[in-house]
Scaffold this active site. Structure first.
Site, PDB file in Angstrom:
ATOM      1  N   VAL A 108       0.857  -1.148  -0.141  1.00  0.00           N
ATOM      2  CA  VAL A 108      -0.073  -0.072   0.053  1.00  0.00           C
ATOM      3  C   VAL A 108       0.931   1.461   0.038  1.00  0.00           C
ATOM      4  O   VAL A 108       1.425   1.584   1.044  1.00  0.00           O
ATOM      5  CB  VAL A 108      -0.852  -0.209   1.095  1.00  0.00           C
ATOM      6  CG1 VAL A 108      -1.886   1.316   1.244  1.00  0.00           C
ATOM      7  CG2 VAL A 108      -1.717  -1.393   1.094  1.00  0.00           C
ATOM      8  N   PRO A 109       1.114   1.898  -1.258  1.00  0.00           N
ATOM      9  CA  PRO A 109       2.395   2.719  -1.259  1.00  0.00           C
ATOM     10  C   PRO A 109       2.194   4.241  -0.835  1.00  0.00           C
ATOM     11  O   PRO A 109       2.151   5.072  -1.368  1.00  0.00           O
ATOM     12  CB  PRO A 109       2.157   2.618  -2.789  1.00  0.00           C
ATOM     13  CG  PRO A 109       1.037   2.685  -3.323  1.00  0.00           C
ATOM     14  CD  PRO A 109       0.445   1.555  -2.589  1.00  0.00           C
ATOM     15  N   CYS A 110       2.374   3.976   0.615  1.00  0.00           N
ATOM     16  CA  CYS A 110       2.360   5.365   1.333  1.00  0.00           C
ATOM     17  C   CYS A 110       3.692   6.197   0.968  1.00  0.00           C
ATOM     18  O   CYS A 110       3.560   7.506   1.164  1.00  0.00           O
ATOM     19  CB  CYS A 110       2.091   5.373   2.647  1.00  0.00           C
ATOM     20  SG  CYS A 110       3.241   4.090   3.487  1.00  0.00           S
ATOM     21  N   HIS A 111       4.500   5.673   0.362  1.00  0.00           N
ATOM     22  CA  HIS A 111       5.929   6.128   0.083  1.00  0.00           C
ATOM     23  C   HIS A 111       5.615   7.032  -1.302  1.00  0.00           C
ATOM     24  O   HIS A 111       6.428   8.049  -1.553  1.00  0.00           O
ATOM     25  CB  HIS A 111       6.937   5.355  -0.186  1.00  0.00           C
ATOM     26  CG  HIS A 111       6.592   4.355  -1.152  1.00  0.00           C
ATOM     27  ND1 HIS A 111       5.951   3.154  -1.117  1.00  0.00           N
ATOM     28  CD2 HIS A 111       7.119   4.398  -2.434  1.00  0.00           C
ATOM     29  CE1 HIS A 111       5.840   2.461  -2.264  1.00  0.00           C
ATOM     30  NE2 HIS A 111       6.390   2.909  -3.215  1.00  0.00           N
TER      31      HIS A 111
END
Length: 298
Positions: free
Chosen positions: A262-265
């Site tokens: 879940v690409p919070c970056h």
């Protein structure tokens, strides 16, 4: 798409883990140096010295790790590149909705399907849940993989010596769950996440999102951001029909329990600033740079 540098053999055999972690340690040192000095465009010799390797070793390390030369990776860390990632960020989310990517099909590059646990399950603090976990090498340091019978529930990262601290951080999210260490049982999940050869639409990775309704809506929005792009916190707030909730969105992004997948970056400040990252800004830079190598740095 390029093949991930750390292949399944290294993920599967504990005896080879130290090589994978040494790779990331050298990358981490180089990133820290580049982040401080990129405006002066340092030489590969200076970068190598900071990473405690030879220039030739650094060149091959970055090519193996991300498919980029050290110079190209330095370009991927500049503010200009971050701003480019944000171009048309709102329309990226709109396009994801228009094309149906918010459904249980191809959500992003990892071919993820997801489900959310009920609010009641979240409110119990994980009571009645059994979570299996294991420590695995990854392109971004030691990965802590946490799974339920329904799928991947947590993914965290740690530097050498900090593994138990990072694991304790994850346990605080679901304090009443039963935790069972199961490195063998979570190896296949680690492989699915970090080996790009296993990113297949016909075998999607199942993720279980455990959080409040608001947090889950934010995390679902993160899943719509394509690799090689980014969105701002305010864009996410608008996407969930709460345009004044940028600060709350930022907090929810920081509480994302399934990092990288879940690409919070890929959530940045409006100016392209990296802002914070729960597992360290250097690791966020590493993920964005690694992804630049996967999609091709333009």
């Amino acid at each position: 798409m390029m093949t991930l540098a750390i292949h399944d053999q290294r993920l599967a055999k504990p005896g080879l883990q130290s090589a994978a972690l040494r790779d990331y340690d050298s990358v981490r040192r180089a990133i820290a140096f580049i982040s401080e000095h990129w405006r002066t465009q340092p030489t590969i010799e200076a970068m190598a010295d900071a990473a405690a390797v030879t220039p030739d070793e650094l060149h091959h390390l970055f090519r193996r790790w991300a498919g980029l030369t050290p110079k190209a990776f330095m370009q991927a860390l500049t503010l200009d590149h971050a701003k480019n990632l944000l171009r048309d960020s709102a329309s990226v989310l709109d396009a994801a909705l228009d094309s149906g990517l918010s459904g249980p099909g191809r959500l992003h590059d990892l071919f993820v399907t997801h489900e959310a646990m009920s609010p009641g399950e979240w409110k119990t603090g994980g009571g009645g849940m059994t979570l299996r976990y294991g420590f695995h090498p990854s392109p971004f340091g030691t990965a802590i993989v946490i799974a339920t019978d329904r799928g991947l529930a947590g993914l965290a990262f740690a530097d050498p010596g900090d593994e138990q601290t990072a694991f304790a951080d994850m346990k605080r999210r679901w304090p009443n769950a039963i935790y069972v260490e199961d490195t063998d049982g979570t190896t296949a999940l680690a492989q699915r996440v970090f080996d790009t050869r296993l990113w297949r639409a016909d075998q999607p990775l199942r993720v279980v999102l455990i959080g409040t309704d608001f947090e889950v809506r934010v995390w679902e929005t993160l899943l719509k951001i394509p690799m090689g792009r980014a969105v701002s916190y305010s864009d996410i707030a608008c996407n969930i029909n709460n345009p004044k909730a940028s600060r709350a969105v930022g907090a929810a992004v920081g509480r994302n329990p399934v990092s990288f997948v879940v690409p919070c970056h890929r959530a940045l400040g409006k100016s392209g600033a990296l802002t914070g990252y729960h597992w360290g800004v250097t690791r966020k830079q590493a993920m964005l740079g690694w992804e630049a190598g996967q999609v091709g740095l333009h």
